[in-house]
Design a protein around this motif. Structure first.
Motif, PDB file in Angstrom:
ATOM      1  N   THR A  22      -6.941 -16.784 -12.041  1.00 27.71           N
ATOM      2  CA  THR A  22      -8.395 -16.717 -12.201  1.00 27.71           C
ATOM      3  C   THR A  22      -8.772 -15.356 -12.754  1.00 27.71           C
ATOM      4  O   THR A  22      -7.944 -14.442 -12.835  1.00 27.71           O
ATOM      5  N   VAL A  23     -10.020 -15.190 -13.112  1.00 23.84           N
ATOM      6  CA  VAL A  23     -10.511 -13.913 -13.616  1.00 23.84           C
ATOM      7  C   VAL A  23     -10.319 -12.822 -12.559  1.00 23.84           C
ATOM      8  O   VAL A  23      -9.898 -11.706 -12.875  1.00 23.84           O
ATOM      9  N   ASP A  24     -10.609 -13.161 -11.298  1.00 23.75           N
ATOM     10  CA  ASP A  24     -10.416 -12.191 -10.209  1.00 23.75           C
ATOM     11  C   ASP A  24      -8.945 -11.828 -10.039  1.00 23.75           C
ATOM     12  O   ASP A  24      -8.609 -10.665  -9.805  1.00 23.75           O
ATOM     13  N   ASP A  25      -8.067 -12.820 -10.164  1.00 23.69           N
ATOM     14  CA  ASP A  25      -6.627 -12.557 -10.073  1.00 23.69           C
ATOM     15  C   ASP A  25      -6.202 -11.569 -11.153  1.00 23.69           C
ATOM     16  O   ASP A  25      -5.461 -10.626 -10.891  1.00 23.69           O
ATOM     17  N   LYS A  26      -6.688 -11.791 -12.363  1.00 24.38           N
ATOM     18  CA  LYS A  26      -6.333 -10.923 -13.485  1.00 24.38           C
ATOM     19  C   LYS A  26      -6.835  -9.504 -13.261  1.00 24.38           C
ATOM     20  O   LYS A  26      -6.134  -8.535 -13.548  1.00 24.38           O
TER      21      LYS A  26
ATOM     22  N   ALA B 206      11.713  -8.870 -10.902  1.00 22.54           N
ATOM     23  CA  ALA B 206      12.058  -9.958 -11.823  1.00 22.54           C
ATOM     24  C   ALA B 206      11.038 -11.089 -11.802  1.00 22.54           C
ATOM     25  O   ALA B 206      10.958 -11.879 -12.743  1.00 22.54           O
ATOM     26  N   LYS B 207      10.232 -11.173 -10.749  1.00 23.63           N
ATOM     27  CA  LYS B 207       9.252 -12.258 -10.647  1.00 23.63           C
ATOM     28  C   LYS B 207       7.941 -11.933 -11.364  1.00 23.63           C
ATOM     29  O   LYS B 207       7.124 -12.832 -11.584  1.00 23.63           O
ATOM     30  N   LEU B 208       7.732 -10.672 -11.716  1.00 21.32           N
ATOM     31  CA  LEU B 208       6.475 -10.284 -12.347  1.00 21.32           C
ATOM     32  C   LEU B 208       6.169 -11.069 -13.624  1.00 21.32           C
ATOM     33  O   LEU B 208       5.042 -11.545 -13.788  1.00 21.32           O
ATOM     34  N   PRO B 209       7.123 -11.250 -14.545  1.00 20.78           N
ATOM     35  CA  PRO B 209       6.804 -12.051 -15.743  1.00 20.78           C
ATOM     36  C   PRO B 209       6.350 -13.470 -15.414  1.00 20.78           C
ATOM     37  O   PRO B 209       5.487 -14.022 -16.096  1.00 20.78           O
ATOM     38  N   LEU B 210       6.916 -14.048 -14.364  1.00 23.93           N
ATOM     39  CA  LEU B 210       6.511 -15.405 -13.967  1.00 23.93           C
ATOM     40  C   LEU B 210       5.073 -15.413 -13.461  1.00 23.93           C
ATOM     41  O   LEU B 210       4.301 -16.328 -13.764  1.00 23.93           O
ATOM     42  N   VAL B 211       4.715 -14.383 -12.690  1.00 27.32           N
ATOM     43  CA  VAL B 211       3.349 -14.285 -12.175  1.00 27.32           C
ATOM     44  C   VAL B 211       2.369 -14.108 -13.335  1.00 27.32           C
ATOM     45  O   VAL B 211       1.322 -14.768 -13.377  1.00 27.32           O
ATOM     46  N   LEU B 212       2.707 -13.235 -14.273  1.00 26.78           N
ATOM     47  CA  LEU B 212       1.806 -12.964 -15.397  1.00 26.78           C
ATOM     48  C   LEU B 212       1.647 -14.171 -16.319  1.00 26.78           C
ATOM     49  O   LEU B 212       0.634 -14.299 -16.998  1.00 26.78           O
TER      50      LEU B 212
ATOM     51  N   ASN C  40      -7.813 -11.928 -22.764  1.00 26.90           N
ATOM     52  CA  ASN C  40      -7.327 -12.902 -23.747  1.00 26.90           C
ATOM     53  C   ASN C  40      -6.181 -13.766 -23.225  1.00 26.90           C
ATOM     54  O   ASN C  40      -5.491 -14.413 -24.019  1.00 26.90           O
ATOM     55  N   ASN C  41      -5.997 -13.750 -21.910  1.00 27.30           N
ATOM     56  CA  ASN C  41      -4.941 -14.558 -21.295  1.00 27.30           C
ATOM     57  C   ASN C  41      -3.563 -14.239 -21.870  1.00 27.30           C
ATOM     58  O   ASN C  41      -2.755 -15.138 -22.103  1.00 27.30           O
ATOM     59  N   ARG C  42      -3.282 -12.959 -22.111  1.00 22.26           N
ATOM     60  CA  ARG C  42      -2.015 -12.561 -22.726  1.00 22.26           C
ATOM     61  C   ARG C  42      -1.221 -11.580 -21.861  1.00 22.26           C
ATOM     62  O   ARG C  42      -0.381 -10.857 -22.362  1.00 22.26           O
ATOM     63  N   LEU C  43      -1.486 -11.540 -20.558  1.00 18.96           N
ATOM     64  CA  LEU C  43      -0.731 -10.648 -19.686  1.00 18.96           C
ATOM     65  C   LEU C  43       0.767 -10.938 -19.740  1.00 18.96           C
ATOM     66  O   LEU C  43       1.585 -10.057 -19.528  1.00 18.96           O
ATOM     67  N   ASN C  44       1.114 -12.175 -20.055  1.00 15.32           N
ATOM     68  CA  ASN C  44       2.524 -12.534 -20.154  1.00 15.32           C
ATOM     69  C   ASN C  44       3.229 -11.831 -21.321  1.00 15.32           C
ATOM     70  O   ASN C  44       4.447 -11.785 -21.364  1.00 15.32           O
TER      71      ASN C  44
END
Length: 181
Positions: free
Chosen positions: A49-53, A37-43, A81-85
């Motif tokens: 950062t770029v490395d985190d992504k 359940a926490k994955l959407p919050l992380v994304l 594109n910063n859209r992992l969320n």
């Protein structure tokens, strides 16, 4: 999240004849969202950062099983594109597109307590023979639990809803009583 976000991925998979492997990878990703359940919050964290992504994408690819190029490219594009969320919504919409592609109709059965598989199969068989299901369509049963309906069932198939819940009956009786007073 609308279906337009999943449509390019579906189209790319269809053009490359990779619908089934892509669907399996997307289903695996969707399962990750259901487990964590926490994955959407992380994304959605703006501080990634770029490395985190890159690490997140690599981990998601592991969970996707043997992701094909469509899934790899899609995850990389979302990260760039910063859209992992948006991934969770896209996975859900992709599943709906695949369901339609397979000729499946979703049968959502909501009850106050979990139903036994035998009862769900009986409902599936009865509704499968009804006017609500066209020939060639397959039912995909989705059981849900909502204690607020107090008892009975709410059955949704396509755009139709059959509300046989105790809560709905109580609401109708209350309305009748108020109208007569």
């Amino acid at each position: 999240m609308n279906a337009n976000k999943a449509a390019p991925q579906y189209t790319a998979a269809a053009k490359s004849s990779a619908l089934d492997p892509t669907a399996k990878s997307i289903e695996a990703l969707n399962a990750v969202f259901k487990k964590d359940a926490k994955l959407p919050l992380v994304l959605a964290a703006p501080s990634l950062t770029v490395d985190d992504k890159k690490q997140i994408v690599a981990e998601l690819q592991k969970h996707a099983g043997q992701p094909n190029d469509v899934v790899k490219n899609f995850l990389a594009t979302l990260a760039e594109n910063n859209r992992l969320n948006a991934l969770e919504g896209v996975c859900e919409k992709f599943a709906q597109l695949m369901s339609a592609h397979r000729g499946e109709v979703e049968l959502v059965v909501t009850s106050a307590v979990p139903l036994e598989q035998k009862v769900l199969r009986q409902l599936e068989a009865a509704i499968g023979k009804s006017k609500y299901v066209e020939q060639g369509q397959k039912l995909k049963v989705v059981p849900k639990v909502n204690p607020e309906i107090r008892g009975g069932l709410v059955v949704e198939i396509g755009d139709r809803t059959i509300d046989l819940s105790v809560a709905a009956k109580m609401s109708r009786m209350n309305k009748l009583l108020q109208d007569t007073l």
